[in-house]
Design an enzyme around this catalytic site. Structure first.
Site, PDB file in Angstrom:
ATOM      1  N   SER A 173       4.820  46.970  63.196  1.00  0.00           N
ATOM      2  CA  SER A 173       3.550  46.401  63.623  1.00  0.00           C
ATOM      3  C   SER A 173       2.362  47.113  62.999  1.00  0.00           C
ATOM      4  O   SER A 173       2.166  47.086  61.795  1.00  0.00           O
ATOM      5  CB  SER A 173       3.483  46.432  65.154  1.00  0.00           C
ATOM      6  OG  SER A 173       2.390  45.710  65.636  1.00  0.00           O
ATOM      7  N   ASP A 230      -3.044  42.605  62.212  1.00  0.00           N
ATOM      8  CA  ASP A 230      -2.287  43.848  62.034  1.00  0.00           C
ATOM      9  C   ASP A 230      -1.132  43.589  61.076  1.00  0.00           C
ATOM     10  O   ASP A 230      -0.983  42.496  60.535  1.00  0.00           O
ATOM     11  CB  ASP A 230      -1.792  44.386  63.378  1.00  0.00           C
ATOM     12  CG  ASP A 230      -0.767  43.484  64.058  1.00  0.00           C
ATOM     13  OD1 ASP A 230      -0.718  42.286  63.716  1.00  0.00           O
ATOM     14  OD2 ASP A 230      -0.022  43.968  64.930  1.00  0.00           O
ATOM     15  N   ASP A 243       2.031  43.044  61.188  1.00  0.00           N
ATOM     16  CA  ASP A 243       3.043  41.991  61.355  1.00  0.00           C
ATOM     17  C   ASP A 243       2.451  40.685  61.867  1.00  0.00           C
ATOM     18  O   ASP A 243       3.180  39.735  62.125  1.00  0.00           O
ATOM     19  CB  ASP A 243       4.185  42.457  62.260  1.00  0.00           C
ATOM     20  CG  ASP A 243       3.798  42.544  63.727  1.00  0.00           C
ATOM     21  OD1 ASP A 243       2.621  42.840  64.007  1.00  0.00           O
ATOM     22  OD2 ASP A 243       4.669  42.352  64.590  1.00  0.00           O
ATOM     23  N   ASP A 269       0.882  39.688  64.676  1.00  0.00           N
ATOM     24  CA  ASP A 269       0.870  39.179  66.049  1.00  0.00           C
ATOM     25  C   ASP A 269      -0.393  39.578  66.799  1.00  0.00           C
ATOM     26  O   ASP A 269      -0.571  39.220  67.961  1.00  0.00           O
ATOM     27  CB  ASP A 269       2.122  39.606  66.822  1.00  0.00           C
ATOM     28  CG  ASP A 269       2.277  41.112  66.967  1.00  0.00           C
ATOM     29  OD1 ASP A 269       1.410  41.860  66.455  1.00  0.00           O
ATOM     30  OD2 ASP A 269       3.263  41.553  67.600  1.00  0.00           O
TER      31      ASP A 269
END
Length: 452
Positions: A105, A244, A246, A248
């Site tokens: 992440s 960010d 990833d 999400d």
């Protein structure tokens, strides 16, 4: 039953340090394959989707997981670099038994991790995680050769997800006339987000779209928005959108370079829906959500409840209440009428719909929520502690709460992904809040050292 490897958001750590090693990932793939194969026999499908962000270690772990899964007799579909919510989507639309995301992440490139989705695109149930951990204690055994799984790459995954994102806004919606600065954090949205906004008509200025395996989240993205703020001002953009690593999470930057966080974005979406008669009984936040959000939603006639920190807990409470909107101040926002998990691009589009349909500026849309000053300090932790069992910590918290009286709140929360205790103080006066938080963090750190 406690879990040895799984945290609040899968398994995460520093690459090369157990369990984030190739040998463990091979075994993890096999253990997951064993559990998912049993699920497949019940549900009739036997495929696992794998996606990843842009970290250099993702290739290594993708290969290891793939080998373990096929050794357990499970087929694999590889998406390549894709946002986490895209993996959740593809898991559902490809009728897969589960989805796997290789990502840490918002963490630096030298960390990595594994997240899982069920066949419904939601986080795995606790009993499935327990079953995987039990399989990890068994000796790895390969299925007969005729039963070894097969692997294919999904060539058009990016295009499918772009079309899905665009379909979450009204057919007549257009971003024509808007100039948007987009920061993809050199992460999984680098080839997705700019295309979504451009295809909807926006003039897009991009940054953080040249991943090299090492620069993910480095001075860019939702964890460091200074460069995006400068880009918004220098390029004459109407606003900026930061993701960010990833994809999400999403944060916005106003035309003057001001950060608009997840609490404010959640308020904007909820307000737009309430004004336009979209029935929302309430909104789910977390223990870290700003008190100002709760008060502003109350003024709209919307109930607000707090879940434990972590998107899985937000989603669980949303489902229990049968509500469609929830999120975190970090920008992890779940619009359950469109997605099954937090989706930065989809949430960002919901904010843009509110902006365009209202004819108001971002500053005007957020003005109805007055944020209470909030300070959070991360205190490093060595070892595992139950904070409630440390008298010195309890005494420090009590003293801080007494100083705030009824004008604020205190929260201590161990991180689910890092060796940290998050110390948060919230109240009316910014200077007092910062002073009290600094003092409390010092007392907590001293108590933890004394407990070693």
């Amino acid at each position: 039953m406690s879990r040895q490897y799984f945290g609040t958001d899968g398994i995460r750590g520093r690459v090369g340090d157990a369990p984030i090693t190739p040998d463990f990932m091979l075994k993890l793939g096999w253990a997951c394959g064993r559990v998912f194969a049993r699920e497949a026999r019940e549900g009739g499908h036997n495929t696992v989707i794998i996606g990843k962000d842009t970290r250099v270690s993702g290739y290594m772990f993708e290969s290891a997981l793939e080998a373990g899964l096929v050794a357990a007799g499970v087929d694999v579909k590889l998406l390549g670099p894709m946002p986490t919510p895209a993996v959740a989507l593809m898991t559902r639309t490809q009728n897969a038994v589960a989805g796997i995301v290789i990502s840490a992440s918002h963490n630096p490139y030298y960390d990595n991790g594994i997240k899982f989705f069920s066949s419904h695109g939601s986080k795995l149930a606790d009993d499935i995680e327990h079953a995987i951990e039990r399989e990890l204690d068994c000796d790895l055994a390969v299925v007969p050769s005729r039963d070894i799984g097969k692997v294919v790459r999904v060539a058009d995954a990016a295009g499918r997800y772009i079309e899905f994102c665009k379909a979450t806004v009204p057919d007549s919606f257009t971003l024509r006339g808007m100039k948007i600065a987009v920061d993809c954090a050199h992460g999984a949205t680098y080839h997705i987000a700019p295309n979504v906004f451009a295809e909807l008509g926006a003039d897009v200025v991009s940054m953080g779209v040249k991943p090299d395996g090492y620069n993910i989240n480095e001075g860019v993205g939702s964890t460091d928005t200074a460069q995006l703020s400068a880009l918004v001002r220098d390029s004459g953009a109407d606003l900026g959108i930061a993701f960010d690593g990833d994809g999400d999470r999403v944060l916005f930057i106003d035309v003057d370079g001001t950060l608009v966080d997840g609490d404010e974005l959640l308020y904007i979406i909820a307000t737009h829906r309430a004004i336009n008669g979209m029935a929302e009984s309430g909104v789910v936040g977390t223990l870290m959500s700003n008190l100002g959000l709760e008060l502003a939603l109350r003024d709209l006639g919307l109930e607000f409840v707090r879940a434990r920190v972590g998107d899985r807990y937000v989603k669980e409470l949303m489902e229990a209440r049968e509500w469609r909107l929830g999120g975190e101040s970090s920008g992890h926002i779940i619009c359950a009428d469109h997605t099954t998990t937090g989706d930065g691009i989809v949430a960002g589009l919901q904010v843009l719909v509110a902006l365009k349909e209202s004819g108001r500026s971002l500053a005007e849309l957020r003005s109805g929520m007055r944020k209470c000053p909030q300070t959070m300090i991360n205190v490093p932790v060595n070892g595992r502690f139950l904070l409630d069992e440390l008298p010195a910590v309890a005494a420090a918290v009590k003293a801080t709460e007494q100083a705030l009286s009824s004008r604020g709140r205190v929260l201590l929360r161990p991180s689910g992904t890092e060796p940290l205790v998050r110390v948060m103080v919230e109240g009316e006066d910014a200077a007092e809040v910062e002073r009290l938080c600094q003092g409390l963090a010092t007392d907590v750190a001293a108590a933890l050292r004394a407990a070693l």
